[in-house]
Design a protein around this motif. Structure first.
Motif, PDB file in Angstrom:
ATOM      1  N   TYR A  47       0.808  -1.262   0.085  1.00 31.38           N
ATOM      2  CA  TYR A  47       0.168   0.158  -0.120  1.00 31.38           C
ATOM      3  C   TYR A  47       0.885   1.399  -0.003  1.00 31.38           C
ATOM      4  O   TYR A  47       0.782   2.085  -0.557  1.00 31.38           O
ATOM      5  N   PHE A  48       1.698   1.531   0.904  1.00 28.08           N
ATOM      6  CA  PHE A  48       2.385   2.639   1.228  1.00 28.08           C
ATOM      7  C   PHE A  48       4.034   2.635   0.722  1.00 28.08           C
ATOM      8  O   PHE A  48       4.405   3.439   0.413  1.00 28.08           O
ATOM      9  N   ALA A  49       4.459   1.189   1.044  1.00 29.72           N
ATOM     10  CA  ALA A  49       6.001   1.085   0.590  1.00 29.72           C
ATOM     11  C   ALA A  49       6.086  -0.494   0.319  1.00 29.72           C
ATOM     12  O   ALA A  49       5.380  -0.847  -0.172  1.00 29.72           O
ATOM     13  N   GLY A  50       7.099  -0.961   1.197  1.00 24.20           N
ATOM     14  CA  GLY A  50       7.652  -2.394   0.803  1.00 24.20           C
ATOM     15  C   GLY A  50       6.758  -3.256   1.468  1.00 24.20           C
ATOM     16  O   GLY A  50       6.289  -3.129   2.675  1.00 24.20           O
ATOM     17  N   ILE A 103       6.772   9.193   2.268  1.00 26.60           N
ATOM     18  CA  ILE A 103       6.267   8.099   2.842  1.00 26.60           C
ATOM     19  C   ILE A 103       6.942   6.710   2.507  1.00 26.60           C
ATOM     20  O   ILE A 103       7.196   5.870   3.532  1.00 26.60           O
ATOM     21  N   VAL A 104       7.488   6.414   1.355  1.00 26.82           N
ATOM     22  CA  VAL A 104       8.349   5.266   0.850  1.00 26.82           C
ATOM     23  C   VAL A 104       9.477   5.464   1.803  1.00 26.82           C
ATOM     24  O   VAL A 104       9.909   4.333   2.524  1.00 26.82           O
ATOM     25  N   HIS A 105      10.110   6.474   1.941  1.00 30.61           N
ATOM     26  CA  HIS A 105      11.457   6.771   2.688  1.00 30.61           C
ATOM     27  C   HIS A 105      11.197   6.370   4.036  1.00 30.61           C
ATOM     28  O   HIS A 105      11.874   5.510   4.994  1.00 30.61           O
ATOM     29  N   ALA A 106       9.972   6.757   4.703  1.00 30.82           N
ATOM     30  CA  ALA A 106       9.982   6.560   6.334  1.00 30.82           C
ATOM     31  C   ALA A 106       9.449   5.280   6.619  1.00 30.82           C
ATOM     32  O   ALA A 106       9.420   4.790   7.743  1.00 30.82           O
ATOM     33  N   GLN A 137       6.796  -2.297   5.787  1.00 27.24           N
ATOM     34  CA  GLN A 137       5.867  -0.940   6.172  1.00 27.24           C
ATOM     35  C   GLN A 137       5.401  -1.051   7.436  1.00 27.24           C
ATOM     36  O   GLN A 137       5.298  -0.320   8.239  1.00 27.24           O
ATOM     37  N   TRP A 138       4.875  -2.561   7.852  1.00 31.73           N
ATOM     38  CA  TRP A 138       4.089  -2.789   9.030  1.00 31.73           C
ATOM     39  C   TRP A 138       5.443  -2.939   9.998  1.00 31.73           C
ATOM     40  O   TRP A 138       5.109  -2.491  11.056  1.00 31.73           O
ATOM     41  N   ILE A 139       6.521  -3.267   9.616  1.00 34.89           N
ATOM     42  CA  ILE A 139       7.631  -3.578  10.668  1.00 34.89           C
ATOM     43  C   ILE A 139       7.913  -2.104  10.983  1.00 34.89           C
ATOM     44  O   ILE A 139       8.256  -1.916  12.267  1.00 34.89           O
ATOM     45  N   ASN A 140       7.845  -1.236  10.314  1.00 33.01           N
ATOM     46  CA  ASN A 140       8.591   0.290  10.509  1.00 33.01           C
ATOM     47  C   ASN A 140       7.372   0.785  11.445  1.00 33.01           C
ATOM     48  O   ASN A 140       7.800   1.383  12.317  1.00 33.01           O
ATOM     49  N   LEU A 141       5.957   0.452  11.204  1.00 29.58           N
ATOM     50  CA  LEU A 141       5.237   1.121  11.844  1.00 29.58           C
ATOM     51  C   LEU A 141       5.311   0.463  13.455  1.00 29.58           C
ATOM     52  O   LEU A 141       4.936   1.112  14.408  1.00 29.58           O
TER      53      LEU A 141
END
Length: 350
Positions: free
Chosen positions: A213-216, A270-273, A220-224
């Motif tokens: 959805y937003f990134a990889g 968003i991709v970077h974050a 993305q969920w690991i970063n969240l």
């Protein structure tokens, strides 16, 4: 990672280093659980190996300095360093990779400079960079996330792969990385960098299975998960908001500007974050107060510098993630940052 409580003109955190380190471990739980879900149970074996190595190395260094063997373990700093390094490497990396990295982080980066509170560089990131430069193949063998992987390993198969570097069925880690239709899968950031050099646009790259959805996918969920843990640390006043805000601002603001001017070539904020080790770096790595700036103004500058360096290296450098390199480069600048941001003592001039 080693914590010392820096003095503040407006208040003091009365918690002990040991208690603060326990909170850091608690805050890592959401991200580690998600990482285990998406990349398999290998992460737990890496953590166990890192913890065992860190404890033995810490005890040996303490004894060598004529101090009680167990005294240095009470602050839990070696435990945090071990966990941070373990979750930064591929889950199926050979056992000797994490052992070498942890030994370097504890013995050389921490104790050669005098032990807790004296290290110039972040121990976990220094260990990571040593491993990445010395063993690039093993350090880049990330498996595709579980949601798109064709292979699923049991606990025994995972342990066998980490110890012997191949599964009981004879598959190597490189073969396990074969994803959809046998195409080798890379991390989302590595995919972006590689495919852009081949002439593809971001719109085309984002159609690949590595992205969601937003990134990889998975990342993305690991970063969240690490974001949730980082906010817990701020809420508990274990860390301040200055470095994470500067870190994310230094990364996302240039990414936003670059994306406006080149939307098909420069990934957006968003991709970077939500890619790579961004949130882990912002809340758990860059906030090490031993190797970071000491004043609040200096911490913001320190965070901005790290974020901007990550953006530059991801965009034009040779390494797709760059968090570790950016943190170590910023560590070198800390004396200069402190020199010009240290608060003036009341009643004294410069």
């Amino acid at each position: 990672m080693s914590f010392r409580i820096a003095p503040s003109p407006h208040g003091h955190n009365q918690r002990t280093t040991s208690e603060m380190m326990r909170w850091v471990c608690y805050a890592l739980v959401p991200g580690v659980l998600l990482q285990s879900f998406f990349f398999g149970p290998g992460i737990w074996f890496q953590i166990i190996l890192a913890l065992g190595t860190a404890v033995l190395a810490e005890m040996a260094c303490t004894v060598a300095r004529d101090r009680p063997a167990f005294s240095a373990l009470r602050d839990n700093t070696a435990i945090v360093t071990a966990i941070l390094l373990a979750i930064s490497i591929p889950s199926l990396a050979p056992w000797w990779v994490i052992v070498i990295g942890t030994l370097f982080a504890i013995v050389v980066v921490k104790h050669v400079y005098g032990g807790m509170g004296q290290n110039l560089f972040n121990p976990a990131m220094a260990g990571y960079v040593l491993l990445l430069i010395s063993f690039p193949v093993q350090m880049t063998n990330w498996l595709p996330v579980s949601t798109i992987s064709e292979h699923s390993l049991t606990l025994w198969q995972t342990l066998h792969t980490i110890v012997f570097e191949y599964t009981p069925a004879g598959y190597s880690v490189e073969q396990l990385r074969a994803g959809i239709d046998g195409v080798t899968m890379a991390t989302p950031l590595d995919t972006i960098k590689t495919e852009l050099t081949r002439g593809y646009t971001l719109t085309e790259i984002y159609q690949g299975p590595e992205f969601s959805y937003f990134a990889g996918a998975g990342w993305q969920w690991i970063n969240l998960g690490f974001l949730v843990g980082g906010l817990l640390l701020i809420q508990q006043r274990i860390i301040s908001w200055h470095i994470p805000l500067g870190f994310l601002g230094g990364l996302c603001i240039p990414a936003f500007i670059a994306h406006i001017f080149a939307p098909d070539l420069m990934p957006g904020p968003i991709v970077h974050a939500l890619s790579g080790a961004t949130m882990l770096g912002a809340f758990f790595i860059a906030t090490d107060p031993v190797s970071a700036a000491t004043s609040n103004r200096g911490r913001v500058i320190f965070g901005l510098l790290i974020g901007f360096l990550i953006f530059v290296i991801r965009s034009w450098g040779g390494y797709p993630d760059a968090v570790a390199f950016a943190v170590l480069l910023a560590n070198m600048c800390v004396p200069l940052i402190d020199r010009y941001t240290r608060p003036v003592v009341y009643g004294h001039g410069d």
